[in-house]
Scaffold this motif. Sequence first.
Motif, short mmCIF file in Angstrom:
data_model
loop_
_atom_site.label_atom_id
_atom_site.label_comp_id
_atom_site.label_asym_id
_atom_site.label_seq_id
_atom_site.Cartn_x
_atom_site.Cartn_y
_atom_site.Cartn_z
N ARG A 14 -59.86 69.73 -62.43
CA ARG A 14 -60.85 68.93 -63.17
C ARG A 14 -62.12 69.74 -63.46
NH1 ARG A 14 -64.34 67.28 -65.59
NH2 ARG A 14 -65.60 65.40 -65.38
N LEU A 15 -62.51 70.61 -62.54
CA LEU A 15 -63.74 71.40 -62.72
C LEU A 15 -63.44 72.73 -63.42
CD1 LEU A 15 -65.61 70.75 -59.36
CD2 LEU A 15 -66.08 69.78 -61.58
N LEU A 16 -62.33 72.81 -64.14
CA LEU A 16 -61.97 73.97 -64.96
C LEU A 16 -61.86 75.25 -64.12
CD1 LEU A 16 -64.24 73.35 -68.09
CD2 LEU A 16 -61.92 72.54 -67.65
N ALA A 17 -61.28 75.12 -62.93
CA ALA A 17 -61.05 76.29 -62.08
C ALA A 17 -59.55 76.42 -61.82
CB ALA A 17 -61.83 76.17 -60.78
N PRO A 18 -58.74 76.74 -62.85
CA PRO A 18 -57.29 76.74 -62.65
C PRO A 18 -56.81 77.80 -61.66
CG PRO A 18 -57.85 77.63 -64.80
CD PRO A 18 -59.10 77.06 -64.23
N VAL A 32 -58.59 93.93 -67.60
CA VAL A 32 -57.92 92.63 -67.65
C VAL A 32 -58.81 91.67 -68.45
CG1 VAL A 32 -56.63 92.82 -65.49
CG2 VAL A 32 -58.97 91.99 -65.45
N SER A 33 -58.23 90.55 -68.89
CA SER A 33 -59.06 89.62 -69.65
C SER A 33 -59.32 88.31 -68.92
CB SER A 33 -58.44 89.33 -71.02
OG SER A 33 -57.15 88.79 -70.84
N ASN A 34 -58.67 88.10 -67.76
CA ASN A 34 -58.99 86.93 -66.94
C ASN A 34 -60.23 87.28 -66.11
OD1 ASN A 34 -59.15 84.87 -65.10
ND2 ASN A 34 -57.11 85.14 -64.24
N PRO A 35 -61.36 86.57 -66.36
CA PRO A 35 -62.60 86.98 -65.67
C PRO A 35 -62.50 86.91 -64.15
CG PRO A 35 -62.89 84.92 -66.89
CD PRO A 35 -61.57 85.47 -67.30
N VAL A 36 -61.71 85.95 -63.61
CA VAL A 36 -61.62 85.85 -62.15
C VAL A 36 -60.91 87.09 -61.58
CG1 VAL A 36 -60.73 84.47 -60.24
CG2 VAL A 36 -61.67 83.34 -62.23
N THR A 37 -59.83 87.52 -62.25
CA THR A 37 -59.14 88.73 -61.80
C THR A 37 -60.06 89.94 -61.95
OG1 THR A 37 -57.06 87.76 -62.51
CG2 THR A 37 -57.04 90.11 -62.09
N ALA A 38 -60.84 89.97 -63.04
CA ALA A 38 -61.76 91.10 -63.24
C ALA A 38 -62.76 91.19 -62.09
CB ALA A 38 -62.48 90.94 -64.57
N THR A 61 -41.14 83.24 -59.94
CA THR A 61 -42.46 82.67 -60.21
C THR A 61 -43.55 83.60 -59.69
OG1 THR A 61 -41.45 80.52 -59.89
CG2 THR A 61 -43.83 80.57 -60.02
N ALA A 62 -43.31 84.18 -58.51
CA ALA A 62 -44.30 85.10 -57.93
C ALA A 62 -44.52 86.28 -58.87
CB ALA A 62 -43.83 85.58 -56.56
N GLY A 63 -43.43 86.85 -59.37
CA GLY A 63 -43.55 87.97 -60.29
C GLY A 63 -44.30 87.58 -61.56
N TYR A 64 -43.99 86.38 -62.06
CA TYR A 64 -44.68 85.90 -63.27
C TYR A 64 -46.17 85.74 -63.02
CZ TYR A 64 -46.29 82.67 -66.83
OH TYR A 64 -47.03 82.08 -67.81
N LEU A 65 -46.52 85.10 -61.89
CA LEU A 65 -47.93 84.86 -61.57
C LEU A 65 -48.69 86.18 -61.44
CD1 LEU A 65 -47.77 81.93 -59.01
CD2 LEU A 65 -48.92 81.90 -61.21
N LEU A 66 -48.01 87.18 -60.85
CA LEU A 66 -48.64 88.49 -60.67
C LEU A 66 -48.96 89.09 -62.04
CD1 LEU A 66 -49.35 90.77 -58.61
CD2 LEU A 66 -47.13 91.73 -59.18
N TRP A 67 -47.97 89.04 -62.93
CA TRP A 67 -48.13 89.67 -64.24
C TRP A 67 -49.16 88.92 -65.09
CZ3 TRP A 67 -47.19 94.10 -66.44
CH2 TRP A 67 -47.23 94.18 -67.83
N ALA A 106 -53.42 88.95 -65.22
CA ALA A 106 -54.30 89.84 -65.97
C ALA A 106 -55.03 89.10 -67.09
CB ALA A 106 -53.50 91.01 -66.55
N HIS A 107 -54.38 88.09 -67.68
CA HIS A 107 -55.05 87.44 -68.81
C HIS A 107 -55.08 85.93 -68.73
CE1 HIS A 107 -51.06 86.55 -70.50
NE2 HIS A 107 -50.74 87.75 -70.07
N ALA A 108 -54.51 85.34 -67.69
CA ALA A 108 -54.49 83.88 -67.55
C ALA A 108 -54.56 83.56 -66.06
CB ALA A 108 -53.21 83.32 -68.17
N PRO A 109 -54.73 82.25 -65.69
CA PRO A 109 -54.77 81.93 -64.27
C PRO A 109 -53.55 82.46 -63.53
CG PRO A 109 -55.45 80.05 -65.54
CD PRO A 109 -55.05 81.10 -66.53
N GLY A 110 -53.79 83.10 -62.40
CA GLY A 110 -52.72 83.70 -61.60
C GLY A 110 -53.29 84.92 -60.92
N GLY A 111 -52.42 85.73 -60.33
CA GLY A 111 -52.90 86.94 -59.67
C GLY A 111 -52.21 87.16 -58.35
N ALA A 112 -52.67 88.17 -57.62
CA ALA A 112 -51.98 88.61 -56.41
C ALA A 112 -51.95 87.52 -55.34
CB ALA A 112 -52.67 89.85 -55.86
N PHE A 113 -53.02 86.74 -55.21
CA PHE A 113 -53.07 85.75 -54.13
C PHE A 113 -52.08 84.63 -54.36
CE2 PHE A 113 -57.39 87.55 -54.14
CZ PHE A 113 -57.24 88.24 -52.96
N GLN A 114 -52.10 84.09 -55.60
CA GLN A 114 -51.17 83.01 -55.90
C GLN A 114 -49.73 83.52 -55.83
OE1 GLN A 114 -53.81 83.92 -57.65
NE2 GLN A 114 -54.96 82.19 -58.42
#
Lengths: 95, 319
Positions: free
Chosen positions: B50-54, B145-151, B206-212, B215-223
Amino acid sequence: MLTTQWLYALSGCLLLALGLRSALLHPALLQRILAINVMGSGVFMLLIAIAYRGPGMPPDPIPHALVLTGIVVAVSATALALALARRLTREQPHD
Amino acid sequence: MNATMLLIFDALLLASIIGLAWAALASADARRSVILFIAFGLLLAVAWGRLLAPDVALAEAAIGAGLTGALLLAALQWQPRKTADTTNSEQPTHTLLETGFRWLVTLLCAALAGMLAWSLTQIDAGTAKDALANAVAANIDASGVSNPVTAVLLNFRAYDTLLELAVLLTAVLGIFALGPAQAGYRIAGPVFTSLTRWLTPLLILTAGYLLWVGAHAPGGAFQAGATLAAAGVVLRLAGRDQIGLPRGNALRIALGAGVGMFLLVGLALFALGRPFLGYPPAWAGALILLIETAAMLAIAATLVSAFIGGQPTEEKTRC
């Protein structure tokens, strides 16, 4: 701040206080560990509320990164706390 | 109209979250507390959405509700039995002094919440509130990368993430030091076994997809690491103690992979005359993916080891 921010930020404060009270007062170890997790969630909610900029606006990514880090640290701390509690239960004599 | 609906939604969501937290902490029954706490975590994930933190919502659903829930449910095994009987009589009896002390603690906690809320009113007075967000937006093109959280996590504040992985490593070493793993579960029936045959590859994919995609959308090493760990948890619950986790030295390498790869990249850059973890922009994307892959493996190995509750024993007969 926006109304939404206020709602969530105040709830975050409330969760923090709720968790702190139980962490100090609850007799059972497991619930104390849960209480510390609730405290953490309160802090996360505060940070995410501060990062919010309203509908359609990109939120501040830095608190999001902090919370992401916090969630992972919280789960590892919880796992360690549970392992400590398990050891403690094992050492206690059965009655 | 729309805004009013959202406000009602927010109020209901927050009331549920606070109510669940209250109920989980007020209960003396461990099982009840744990289940309410898992529901609390799932609703938190909704709040983050809801708070736009996917990114945070994904991590909360996978780690906060999912893996913490699994850890807590596994912990119910060794809970002292007697707590289950005291559900009705909330607290036995308190002396006057104890009651006074409990009220004092409650009041102090309430005062802390009040002071925190007051300090929030002072935030708007501060001027530099968006300075860091603007700095991220201005430098995102150079981050790889273009996902600011990953950056932020893997580039601008990579040092923090390195230390976070060190915290994970320390925690798992602590768990190993505390004693042997919990006993495994018995081999599951045919229905659950065939479900795991579907679920495990799906979780790994799914893990591999989230990792990849991180870089540009919600996801990353932790998820991704948490999703991979979920595959291990599912296998463990199905009675397979091997759970895809390596043994001996291979496990040590997997657990240390995150910190190790981070340090390796950092020191290599240092040797090339760049600052520690100061990636050259042309290489940043590739280096971040390299570190994230290692971090994902380390996080997954750490979380599965934590779920087992100790160092996995050498496999004997099962396969």
